[in-house]
Design an enzyme around this catalytic site. Structure first.
Site, PDB file in Angstrom:
ATOM      1  N   ASP A   1      75.335  39.824   5.190  1.00 49.38           N
ATOM      2  CA  ASP A   1      76.060  40.443   4.089  1.00 49.38           C
ATOM      3  C   ASP A   1      75.702  39.779   2.764  1.00 49.38           C
ATOM      4  OD1 ASP A   1      77.837  42.172   2.874  1.00 49.38           O
ATOM      5  OD2 ASP A   1      79.575  40.885   3.192  1.00 49.38           O
TER       6      ASP A   1
ATOM      7  N   ASN B   1      84.712  55.896  11.391  1.00 51.36           N
ATOM      8  CA  ASN B   1      85.228  55.098  10.277  1.00 51.36           C
ATOM      9  C   ASN B   1      84.117  54.317   9.580  1.00 51.36           C
ATOM     10  OD1 ASN B   1      84.647  53.159  12.178  1.00 51.36           O
ATOM     11  ND2 ASN B   1      86.729  52.348  12.339  1.00 51.36           N
TER      12      ASN B   1
ATOM     13  N   CYS C   1      82.286  58.133  20.236  1.00 55.19           N
ATOM     14  CA  CYS C   1      83.528  58.491  19.552  1.00 55.19           C
ATOM     15  C   CYS C   1      84.103  59.801  20.104  1.00 55.19           C
ATOM     16  CB  CYS C   1      83.296  58.637  18.052  1.00 55.19           C
ATOM     17  SG  CYS C   1      83.120  57.061  17.181  1.00 55.19           S
TER      18      CYS C   1
ATOM     19  N   CYS D   1      94.150  56.804   8.273  1.00 53.68           N
ATOM     20  CA  CYS D   1      93.865  56.270   6.934  1.00 53.68           C
ATOM     21  C   CYS D   1      94.880  56.815   5.925  1.00 53.68           C
ATOM     22  CB  CYS D   1      92.449  56.632   6.498  1.00 53.68           C
ATOM     23  SG  CYS D   1      92.042  55.989   4.850  1.00 53.68           S
TER      24      CYS D   1
ATOM     25  N   CYS E   1      89.322  53.593  -0.712  1.00 56.56           N
ATOM     26  CA  CYS E   1      89.589  52.637   0.375  1.00 56.56           C
ATOM     27  C   CYS E   1      90.459  51.480  -0.111  1.00 56.56           C
ATOM     28  CB  CYS E   1      88.259  52.116   0.910  1.00 56.56           C
ATOM     29  SG  CYS E   1      88.414  50.930   2.252  1.00 56.56           S
TER      30      CYS E   1
ATOM     31  N   SER F   1      90.543  48.487   1.079  1.00 50.13           N
ATOM     32  CA  SER F   1      89.713  47.277   0.981  1.00 50.13           C
ATOM     33  C   SER F   1      89.010  47.214  -0.373  1.00 50.13           C
ATOM     34  CB  SER F   1      88.671  47.254   2.105  1.00 50.13           C
ATOM     35  OG  SER F   1      89.268  46.932   3.328  1.00 50.13           O
TER      36      SER F   1
ATOM     37  N   LYS G   1      87.797  45.594  -9.962  1.00 54.70           N
ATOM     38  CA  LYS G   1      88.124  44.543 -10.924  1.00 54.70           C
ATOM     39  C   LYS G   1      89.192  44.987 -11.914  1.00 54.70           C
ATOM     40  CE  LYS G   1      85.058  42.234  -8.788  1.00 54.70           C
ATOM     41  NZ  LYS G   1      85.535  41.365  -7.694  1.00 54.70           N
TER      42      LYS G   1
ATOM     43  N   ASP H   1      92.649  46.778   7.717  1.00 53.99           N
ATOM     44  CA  ASP H   1      92.120  46.912   9.076  1.00 53.99           C
ATOM     45  C   ASP H   1      92.620  48.172   9.781  1.00 53.99           C
ATOM     46  OD1 ASP H   1      90.666  44.546   9.010  1.00 53.99           O
ATOM     47  OD2 ASP H   1      92.316  43.328   9.789  1.00 53.99           O
TER      48      ASP H   1
ATOM     49  N   CYS I   1      91.833  51.363  10.063  1.00 54.20           N
ATOM     50  CA  CYS I   1      90.918  52.231  10.827  1.00 54.20           C
ATOM     51  C   CYS I   1      90.318  51.513  12.032  1.00 54.20           C
ATOM     52  CB  CYS I   1      89.830  52.815   9.936  1.00 54.20           C
ATOM     53  SG  CYS I   1      88.644  51.616   9.298  1.00 54.20           S
TER      54      CYS I   1
END
Length: 333
Positions: A134, A155, A188, A198, A214, A216, A223, A242, A244
Site C-alpha cells: 500500500d 464490496n 459471491c 452499506c 464511503c 472510510s 481533508k 468495516d 461491508c
C-alpha cells in the site's frame, strides 16, 4: 519454456512466505494489466476517488509493474492477516476499523518483507526487486486476484474462501522468472449482503465503490469538513469502516492474527463516547503514536468525533442487517 529454476524458486518463495507469517502467496507474470485499464479510467472519470487526486497520478505505472521495477518478470503477491482476537466495536464506543487497532502495518510488513528477501537472496543469489505494501501506484487487488490469492468481491475487497478478507496485501516485484499461478473463481454468487448493508450506498454497482460516499473515505482521506449527506449514517465509525466486511459471509472463516504489533493499545478498551469527546492532543499522541490513525492527525480525528457526537444518529444498522445472524447464502459457490 520456463527454466527449471522457475518452479524451484516459486516453491521456495511460498515456503518462505509461510515461514514469515504470510497467510497466502501467489505469483503472476509482470505484464501490462490490460483488463484493468478501462475500469481504472472510468473510475477516475466518474470522480469515484473524490479528493484523492493522487490516484490520477502514474496511470501507466499502476498498470505496468515493469515501469516500477526495470527488468521485472514476476509479481509475488502476499496477504497478511490482521483479524483481531477481540472486536472493539462491541464495547459500545466510537469505532475504529480493525486494521488500525495496532501499529502501522506499512513498516511492520515492509520489515518482514526485507528479512524474507534477504533470506531468499542468500539461498537463490542476488536478484533485483522492490517491496511494496500500500505504498506505491500498484493495483494490489488486481495482482492478488491474478495470482490466485482471492477474488474481488462485490464490496471491491479481495476475498479468500478459507480466510475471508481481513488481511493486508503486499508485493515483491522482481526480475526472477517464476512459475505463475492461475486466478481463482468468484464465489459471491447472488449474495448482496455488503451492498444492502452499506448505510451510505457507496457500493454503486457490483465491485465498484464511489469512494466519495464511503465512510472510510470521509473519516480518513477527506481533508475538508464531512458533508451533510453523511449525517445519521456513520454508525459511530470515527476512523475507517468495516461494515461491508463484517457482513460478508466468507468472513465467518476469519481467524485471529498472531502479530503482537497489531494488538490494540489497552486504553482503547476503556474509552467510551464521552472520553473521546474529551480527547486531547497529548492523549491522541499517546494512544496513536505508531498507529495508522495518526494519518488523520488530531484535528482530523477530532473533526470525526465532533461530527458523530454533535448530531443525531438516525440510521439503524441492526434493522437493515443483523451481523449476528450472518450465514452463507445457498448459492455462493
Amino acid at each position: 519454456m520456463l527454466p527449471q529454476s522457475a518452479e524451484i524458486y516459486a516453491t521456495l518463495i511460498k515456503s518462505k512466505a509461510e515461514k514469515f507469517g504470510f497467510q497466502s502467496c501467489g505469483i503472476s507474470r509482470a505484464d501490462f494489466l490490460a483488463d484493468d485499464a478501462k475500469p481504472l479510467e472510468n473510475y477516475l472519470k466518474n470522480n469515484y476517488h473524490g479528493e484523492m487526486s493522487y490516484m490520477e497520478n502514474y496511470f501507466d505505472k499502476r498498470l505496468d509493474p515493469r515501469l516500477l521495477v526495470e527488468g521485472s518478470k514476476s509479481v509475488i503477491s502476499l496477504s497478511y492477516n490482521y483479524f483481531p482476537e477481540e472486536d472493539l466495536t462491541k464495547f459500545g464506543q466510537l469505532k475504529i476499523s480493525k486494521y488500525a487497532y495496532g501499529q502501522d502495518y506499512h513498516e511492520i510488513i515492509k520489515n518482514i518483507l526485507r528479512e524474507m528477501v534477504a533470506e531468499l537472496q542468500e539461498e537463490i543469489g542476488d536478484f533485483e526487486c522492490r517491496i511494496f505494501t500500500d505504498s506505491a501506484p500498484i493495483l494490489e487487488r488486481s495482482w492478488a486476484r491474478k495470482s490466485g490469492i482471492g477474488w474481488v468481491g462485490k464490496n471491491a475487497n479481495l476475498i479468500t474462501k478459507q480466510t475471508g478478507s481481513f488481511y493486508f496485501l503486499a508485493e515483491i516485484i522482481c526480475d526472477l522468472e517464476l512459475e505463475i499461478d492461475a486466478p481463482t473463481t468468484d464465489h459471491c454468487g447472488s449474495c448482496r449482503k455488503c451492498i444492502d448493508a452499506c448505510p451510505t450506498d457507496a457500493i454503486v454497482s457490483e465491485r465498484i465503490i464511489d469512494g466519495s460516499k464511503c465512510i472510510s473515505y470521509a473519516t480518513i482521506e477527506l481533508k475538508n469538513e464531512i458533508p451533510e449527506s453523511f449525517k445519521g449514517k456513520m454508525q459511530d465509525w470515527m476512523f475507517g469502516c468495516d461494515i461491508c466486511q463484517d457482513v460478508c459471509p466468507w468472513n465467518r472463516f476469519s481467524k485471529p492474527h498472531h502479530q503482537e504489533l497489531f494488538k490494540p493499545n489497552q486504553l482503547l478498551h476503556k474509552f467510551e463516547k464521552s472520553d473521546w469527546q474529551e480527547l486531547s492532543q497529548d492523549l491522541f499522541s499517546e494512544i496513536f503514536k505508531k498507529s495508522p490513525v495518526k494519518r488523520t492527525k488530531f484535528s482530523g480525528l477530532k473533526r470525526n468525533i465532533d461530527f458523530l457526537t454533535k448530531q443525531p444518529e438516525t440510521f439503524n444498522f441492526k434493522e437493515k442487517v443483523n451481523p449476528e445472524k450472518i450465514s452463507a447464502p445457498q448459492n455462493m459457490d
